[in-house]
Design a protein around this motif. Structure first.
Motif, PDB file in Angstrom:
ATOM      1  N   ALA A  16     -12.231  -1.882  -1.498  1.00 33.15           N
ATOM      2  CA  ALA A  16     -12.020  -2.280  -0.026  1.00 33.15           C
ATOM      3  C   ALA A  16     -12.892  -0.951   0.690  1.00 33.15           C
ATOM      4  CB  ALA A  16     -10.690  -1.999   0.266  1.00 33.15           C
ATOM      5  N   PRO A  17     -12.668  -0.036   0.337  1.00 31.28           N
ATOM      6  CA  PRO A  17     -13.339   1.026   1.301  1.00 31.28           C
ATOM      7  C   PRO A  17     -15.039   1.008   1.048  1.00 31.28           C
ATOM      8  CG  PRO A  17     -12.294   2.387  -0.382  1.00 31.28           C
ATOM      9  CD  PRO A  17     -11.793   0.798  -0.597  1.00 31.28           C
ATOM     10  N   THR A  77      -7.565   0.280   7.395  1.00 28.79           N
ATOM     11  CA  THR A  77      -8.973   0.099   7.106  1.00 28.79           C
ATOM     12  C   THR A  77      -9.737   0.032   8.688  1.00 28.79           C
ATOM     13  OG1 THR A  77     -10.771  -1.045   6.155  1.00 28.79           O
ATOM     14  CG2 THR A  77      -8.818  -2.145   6.938  1.00 28.79           C
ATOM     15  N   ARG A  91       4.185   3.448  -6.949  1.00 29.70           N
ATOM     16  CA  ARG A  91       3.514   3.042  -8.095  1.00 29.70           C
ATOM     17  C   ARG A  91       3.276   4.071  -9.168  1.00 29.70           C
ATOM     18  NH1 ARG A  91       1.161  -2.185  -7.157  1.00 29.70           N
ATOM     19  NH2 ARG A  91       1.607  -2.974  -5.138  1.00 29.70           N
ATOM     20  N   VAL A 150      -6.049  -0.019 -11.985  1.00 28.82           N
ATOM     21  CA  VAL A 150      -5.749  -0.796 -10.766  1.00 28.82           C
ATOM     22  C   VAL A 150      -6.046  -0.126  -9.597  1.00 28.82           C
ATOM     23  CG1 VAL A 150      -3.828  -1.726  -9.477  1.00 28.82           C
ATOM     24  CG2 VAL A 150      -3.967  -2.309 -12.069  1.00 28.82           C
ATOM     25  N   THR A 151      -5.608   1.347  -9.406  1.00 25.38           N
ATOM     26  CA  THR A 151      -5.870   2.006  -8.317  1.00 25.38           C
ATOM     27  C   THR A 151      -7.066   2.490  -8.239  1.00 25.38           C
ATOM     28  OG1 THR A 151      -3.892   3.356  -9.194  1.00 25.38           O
ATOM     29  CG2 THR A 151      -5.235   4.293  -7.401  1.00 25.38           C
ATOM     30  N   MET A 211       0.903  -1.275   0.064  1.00 27.55           N
ATOM     31  CA  MET A 211      -0.141   0.036  -0.178  1.00 27.55           C
ATOM     32  C   MET A 211       0.830   1.147   0.030  1.00 27.55           C
ATOM     33  SD  MET A 211      -3.372  -0.411   0.180  1.00 27.55           S
ATOM     34  CE  MET A 211      -4.284   0.930   0.976  1.00 27.55           C
ATOM     35  N   LEU A 225      -1.998   8.625  -7.074  1.00 29.06           N
ATOM     36  CA  LEU A 225      -1.661   8.636  -5.580  1.00 29.06           C
ATOM     37  C   LEU A 225      -0.244   8.999  -5.131  1.00 29.06           C
ATOM     38  CD1 LEU A 225      -3.854   8.029  -3.313  1.00 29.06           C
ATOM     39  CD2 LEU A 225      -2.765   5.785  -2.840  1.00 29.06           C
ATOM     40  N   TYR A 248      -4.065   6.479   6.194  1.00 33.94           N
ATOM     41  CA  TYR A 248      -3.478   6.405   4.865  1.00 33.94           C
ATOM     42  C   TYR A 248      -2.921   7.805   4.476  1.00 33.94           C
ATOM     43  CZ  TYR A 248      -2.367   3.987   0.395  1.00 33.94           C
ATOM     44  OH  TYR A 248      -1.933   3.624  -0.844  1.00 33.94           O
ATOM     45  N   PRO A 255     -13.789   4.429   6.530  1.00 32.02           N
ATOM     46  CA  PRO A 255     -13.495   3.302   5.833  1.00 32.02           C
ATOM     47  C   PRO A 255     -11.823   3.109   5.745  1.00 32.02           C
ATOM     48  CG  PRO A 255     -15.437   3.925   4.804  1.00 32.02           C
ATOM     49  CD  PRO A 255     -14.996   5.025   5.543  1.00 32.02           C
ATOM     50  N   ILE A 256     -11.395   4.143   5.117  1.00 34.49           N
ATOM     51  CA  ILE A 256     -10.014   4.262   4.818  1.00 34.49           C
ATOM     52  C   ILE A 256      -9.725   5.018   6.141  1.00 34.49           C
ATOM     53  CG2 ILE A 256      -7.938   5.160   3.749  1.00 34.49           C
ATOM     54  CD1 ILE A 256      -9.755   4.887   1.007  1.00 34.49           C
ATOM     55  N   PHE A 290      -5.901  -8.936  -3.164  1.00 34.90           N
ATOM     56  CA  PHE A 290      -6.429  -8.862  -1.903  1.00 34.90           C
ATOM     57  C   PHE A 290      -6.042  -9.887  -0.988  1.00 34.90           C
ATOM     58  CE2 PHE A 290      -9.037  -5.200  -3.583  1.00 34.90           C
ATOM     59  CZ  PHE A 290      -8.443  -4.152  -2.845  1.00 34.90           C
ATOM     60  N   ASN A 330       0.867   5.682 -10.106  1.00 36.33           N
ATOM     61  CA  ASN A 330      -0.281   6.207 -10.214  1.00 36.33           C
ATOM     62  C   ASN A 330      -0.601   7.387  -9.501  1.00 36.33           C
ATOM     63  OD1 ASN A 330      -0.678   5.913  -7.537  1.00 36.33           O
ATOM     64  ND2 ASN A 330      -1.303   3.658  -7.717  1.00 36.33           N
TER      65      ASN A 330
END
Ligand code: HEM
Ligand code: HEM
Length: 459
Positions: free
Chosen positions: A249-250, A387, A102, A241-242, A98, A106, A292, A288-289, A191, A104
């Motif tokens: 997940a969230p 999470t 990468r 993918v991101t 995480m 983020l 991070y 949920p997140i 996952f 991306n």
């Protein structure tokens, strides 16, 4: 800074000189007690996010907001992470998937981020939210129809909240059925740590990209590719993918937590709160997140009494910021941070909201007597730092309410011009040696997305 005395005795992480552990059984069981203790350090506190992986955690709302907005001082590129560069992070650390860099949005900053972000945002803005609500309802109805237990039992994390966002993504991305199956198997495998999942996901997404380059449609993938940012296939693959990993997940967490609270906590019960209000409360109180947003300061920065060292990770506790006792959200109308803030704020707030609300609503409508099979307080929570999400959500019910009538008179899912159905027409899928298409191997067990498409088509 206010101090809190709710944790008597030693801190949750162990003896006072050790960092608080933001993972494991104690953290999973009571994250709020951990945040309360961490608040006694001031706006930020030292934590371990995995064995031997230190970070600073921001628990204060205003400081979190300031850092999230200041990307010049607090960039995201984790290749600058000093401990990682110096080989002090174990290669198999659970923090790395995480936090490792990468290509991306983020982990990008400045102009590179703006370019990727524009393409992602553009692709998501093209989503028709009315249609999305119907598609979510269809996928939800389908999953409910598949609850396998003969005695009216279901486990809603595995059988509902987990798969539902994936099915919706298959539709939003414009996947032909068999390709959608492989993409879902790939992301699920990532996952759960299945070997080869990365290759399966990457290869299948590149196939989808090739298909959409040839035959663009009204879907997220096509809009991503035709955006003026001009993403390469590789770049587009990483942004997909991101979206898949950052979205699934969230959403699963928000949906399952919301259902659990509405069934198991009087404050959230139906009749007291609308589904919209319950989802909103979940975003405030069960972000949920949870923790991070890795930032790597370009220089030492003093915040309160502590110094955030250059190139040491600073994570935002969206969960703690939202429940920061210094912020009285009722009085100043402060927005929750569950979707982040600043340049990296979630670009999918609106679709995420629609999916979460529809998912909760459909389950409660279709299973009017659904109830938890244990006390809410007995439910187990995951133990990762990222999470706030339930491990399982066991429920019982007697009989589903009848499905709404279809336009053609048969009982079934709500009628909708779902792109997934259009995509089910024989769009040639790019050849794949690893996994033959559904047409080539008709007896191969179909995946979840193919079965949804068949169900919608009444097959
Ligand atoms: C309830 C559901 C969701 C929540 C709570 C959520 C929350 C967040 C948060 C907190 C961030 C910021 C992370 C950071 O600052 O590092 C974020 C970013 C992001 N989210 Fe979401 N998200 C949700 C659903 C989705 C969905 C459905 C998608 C995709 C369709 C998505 C795609 C993304 C992407 C691509 C980013 C990175 C944006 C950037 O770096 O510029 N999210 N999300
Ligand atoms: C509820 C919050 C989240 C949870 C529980 C979660 C969980 C996970 C897990 C278990 C993995 C696989 C780890 C492994 O390979 O061992 C993963 C990978 C990943 N996650 Fe998250 N995640 C969350 C939020 C996000 C967000 C908000 C983003 C970005 C917007 C994101 C982006 C990624 C990416 C890019 C990967 C790597 C996928 C790959 O291997 O190709 N995640 N996540």
């Amino acid at each position: 800074m206010e101090h809190h005395a709710d944790i008597g005795g030693p801190p949750p992480g162990g003896p006072a000189q050790e960092n608080v552990k933001l993972y494991g059984q104690a953290f999973g069981a009571d994250p709020e007690a951990h945040y309360n203790y961490l608040r006694t350090f001031g706006p930020t506190a030292p934590v371990d996010i995995a064995e031997g992986v230190e970070a600073t955690l921001v628990t204060n709302y205003q400081v979190a907001l300031a850092i999230l907005k200041d990307s010049a001082t607090f960039p995201r590129d984790s290749r600058n992470w000093a401990a990682l560069q110096e080989g002090r992070i174990p290669a198999d650390s659970p923090a790395l998937p995480m936090m490792g860099w990468r290509p991306n949005a983020l982990f990008a900053d400045g102009a590179a981020h703006a370019r990727l972000r524009a393409a992602v945002t553009g692709s998501l803005e093209a989503i028709d939210v009315q249609l999305l609500a119907r598609q979510t309802q269809q996928a939800a109805e389908y999953l409910i129809s598949q609850f396998s237990s003969p005695v009216g039992h279901a486990e809603l994390v595995q059988e509902y909240a987990g798969p539902l966002p994936l099915l919706v993504f298959g539709t939003l991305f414009g996947c032909p059925p068999e390709l959608g199956d492989r993409i879902i198997t790939g992301i699920t495998g990532i996952f759960t740590g299945t070997p080869g999942a990365d290759q399966l996901l990457g290869g299948s997404l590149l196939e989808l990209i090739a298909l959409k380059r040839r035959h663009p449609g009204e879907d997220v993938t096509s809009h991503l590719l035709t955006h003026q940012a001009g993403l390469t296939d590789e770049e587009a693959m990483h942004q997909l993918v991101t979206m898949l990993s950052g979205g699934t997940a969230p959403l699963a967490a928000a949906i399952s937590t919301c259902i659990a609270l509405m069934l198991g906590d009087d404050k959230y019960a139906m009749g007291r709160l609308s589904v919209e209000d319950a989802v909103s409360e979940v975003l405030w109180n069960y972000a949920p997140i949870a923790n991070y947003a890795g930032h790597y300061p370009v220089m030492d920065v003093k915040v309160g009494d502590r110094v955030l060292r250059a190139n040491d990770p600073v994570l935002i506790s969206f969960a703690a910021a939202n429940t920061d006792p210094n912020e009285r959200r009722d009085f100043n109308g402060q927005a929750h941070l569950a979707f982040g803030a600043g340049p990296h704020a979630c670009p999918a707030k609106d679709p995420a909201w629609v999916i979460a609300v529809k998912a909760v609503e459909t389950l409660l409508n279709r299973l009017p007597d659904v109830e938890l099979r244990c006390e809410f307080s007995a439910l187990a929570w995951n133990q990762e730092p990222w999470t706030r999400s339930l491990v399982t959500l066991p429920v019982r019910f007697t009989k589903p309410a009848p499905l709404p009538r279809r336009a053609d008179g048969t009982a079934g899912a709500v009628p909708a011009a779902a792109p997934a159905v259009e995509a089910a027409a024989p769009v040639p899928s790019a050849p794949s040696a690893a996994s033959p298409s559904a047409q080539e191997a008709p007896r191969r067990r179909k995946g979840m997305f193919s079965r949804l498409v068949e169900w919608i088509n009444g097959e």
